[in-house]
Design an enzyme around this catalytic site. Structure first.
Site, short mmCIF file in Angstrom:
data_model
loop_
_atom_site.label_atom_id
_atom_site.label_comp_id
_atom_site.label_asym_id
_atom_site.label_seq_id
_atom_site.Cartn_x
_atom_site.Cartn_y
_atom_site.Cartn_z
N HIS A 134 0.84 -1.21 0.00
CA HIS A 134 0.00 0.00 0.00
C HIS A 134 0.88 1.26 0.00
O HIS A 134 0.61 2.22 -0.71
CB HIS A 134 -0.89 0.05 1.26
CG HIS A 134 -1.92 -1.03 1.34
ND1 HIS A 134 -2.02 -1.89 2.42
CD2 HIS A 134 -2.94 -1.37 0.51
CE1 HIS A 134 -3.03 -2.71 2.24
NE2 HIS A 134 -3.61 -2.43 1.09
N SER A 139 -2.80 -8.03 2.23
CA SER A 139 -3.08 -8.04 3.67
C SER A 139 -3.51 -9.43 4.10
O SER A 139 -3.14 -9.91 5.17
CB SER A 139 -4.20 -7.04 3.99
OG SER A 139 -3.82 -5.74 3.63
N LYS A 172 -18.50 -6.70 7.81
CA LYS A 172 -17.27 -7.46 7.59
C LYS A 172 -16.48 -7.64 8.88
O LYS A 172 -16.43 -6.72 9.71
CB LYS A 172 -16.41 -6.72 6.55
CG LYS A 172 -15.44 -7.61 5.84
CD LYS A 172 -14.82 -6.91 4.64
CE LYS A 172 -13.43 -7.45 4.38
NZ LYS A 172 -12.74 -6.74 3.31
N ARG A 230 -2.00 -5.56 -8.96
CA ARG A 230 -0.84 -6.42 -8.78
C ARG A 230 -0.70 -7.47 -9.87
O ARG A 230 0.35 -7.70 -10.40
CB ARG A 230 -0.91 -7.14 -7.42
CG ARG A 230 -0.66 -6.24 -6.25
CD ARG A 230 -1.12 -6.89 -4.98
NE ARG A 230 -2.54 -7.21 -5.07
CZ ARG A 230 -3.28 -7.60 -4.08
NH1 ARG A 230 -2.77 -7.78 -2.89
NH2 ARG A 230 -4.57 -7.84 -4.24
O1 PNS Z 1 -8.71 -3.16 0.24
P1 PNS Z 1 -9.93 -3.69 -0.46
O2 PNS Z 1 -10.72 -4.58 0.47
O3 PNS Z 1 -9.60 -4.35 -1.77
O4 PNS Z 1 -10.85 -2.40 -0.80
C1 PNS Z 1 -12.11 -2.54 -1.42
C2 PNS Z 1 -12.89 -1.20 -1.42
C3 PNS Z 1 -12.94 -0.62 -0.02
C4 PNS Z 1 -12.20 -0.22 -2.34
C5 PNS Z 1 -14.32 -1.48 -1.97
O5 PNS Z 1 -14.85 -2.58 -1.30
C6 PNS Z 1 -15.26 -0.30 -1.80
O6 PNS Z 1 -15.11 0.71 -2.43
N1 PNS Z 1 -16.26 -0.46 -0.90
C7 PNS Z 1 -17.22 0.58 -0.58
C8 PNS Z 1 -18.64 0.16 -0.96
C9 PNS Z 1 -18.89 0.41 -2.43
O7 PNS Z 1 -18.81 1.52 -2.91
N2 PNS Z 1 -19.24 -0.67 -3.15
C10 PNS Z 1 -19.47 -0.66 -4.57
C11 PNS Z 1 -18.17 -0.81 -5.32
S1 PNS Z 1 -18.47 -1.00 -7.05
#
Ligand code: PNS
Length: 161
Positions: free
Chosen positions: A19, A130, A43, A92
């Site tokens: 990150h 992670s 979650k 990645r």
């Molecule tokens: O570190 P991660 O878990 O890959 O991050 C994922 C994240 C937080 C970017 C994604 O889950 C997110 O944006 N969640 C917020 C809810 C949302 O907007 N959902 C619709 C996405 S299309």
């Protein structure tokens, strides 16, 4: 050339050197990056929101170009509130592509102004996640080179190693 602001959203459970690599690369393009931690009550996280924020605040405390924040609900609503339209995500491997592509297009569909910029991490971190850090640590492996010192310390505290 640097310009405007971007949001780098994620779970950060926990923050890894991968990150940090993406944030450093992002700061070559953007003037400021807001690292936005997702708070999702549905979650189960290893590190609660306060711990994830503490790690980020501690790690970036000396860099005024990095803002640490959290959000709940839709990312596009958060972007709208912040008046920021650019999302940064790390890409990645091929395996990331499908999920990231879907998220980027869905975010654009619900909020057409949103653009997602994908940054490629250093090859040293292209395997890092992670989830794997937590798994390796829980199974007794060495992760010191993969995370900031505070994360290593907090993992030790959690598992009393
Ligand atoms: O570190 P991660 O878990 O890959 O991050 C994922 C994240 C937080 C970017 C994604 O889950 C997110 O944006 N969640 C917020 C809810 C949302 O907007 N959902 C619709 C996405 S299309």
């Amino acid at each position: 050339m640097t310009n405007k602001n971007a949001v780098y959203p994620g779970s950060y459970d926990p923050l890894t050197n991968g990150h940090i690599d993406i944030i450093e690369r992002g700061l070559r393009i953007f003037e400021k990056i807001t690292v936005a931690v997702l708070k999702n009550p549905q979650k189960k996280y290893l590190f609660d929101l306060e711990e994830r924020l503490e790690i980020l605040n501690h790690t970036f405390k000396n860099n005024p170009k990095i803002e640490v924040d959290c959000f709940e609900g839709l990312l596009v609503d958060y972007l709208n509130k912040k008046e920021i339209t650019t999302v940064v995500r790390g890409l990645r491997a091929i395996s990331d592509f499908e999920v990231e592509f879907q998220m980027a297009l869905m975010n654009r569909r619900i909020s057409p102004d949103v653009e997602t910029i994908f940054l490629v991490p250093s090859v040293n971190y292209s395997f890092l996640s992670s989830r794997l850090v937590k798994e390796i640590y829980q199974l007794g492996g060495e992760i010191r080179q993969m995370v900031p010192e505070l994360v290593d310390r907090k993992l030790k505290e959690k598992y009393r190693l």
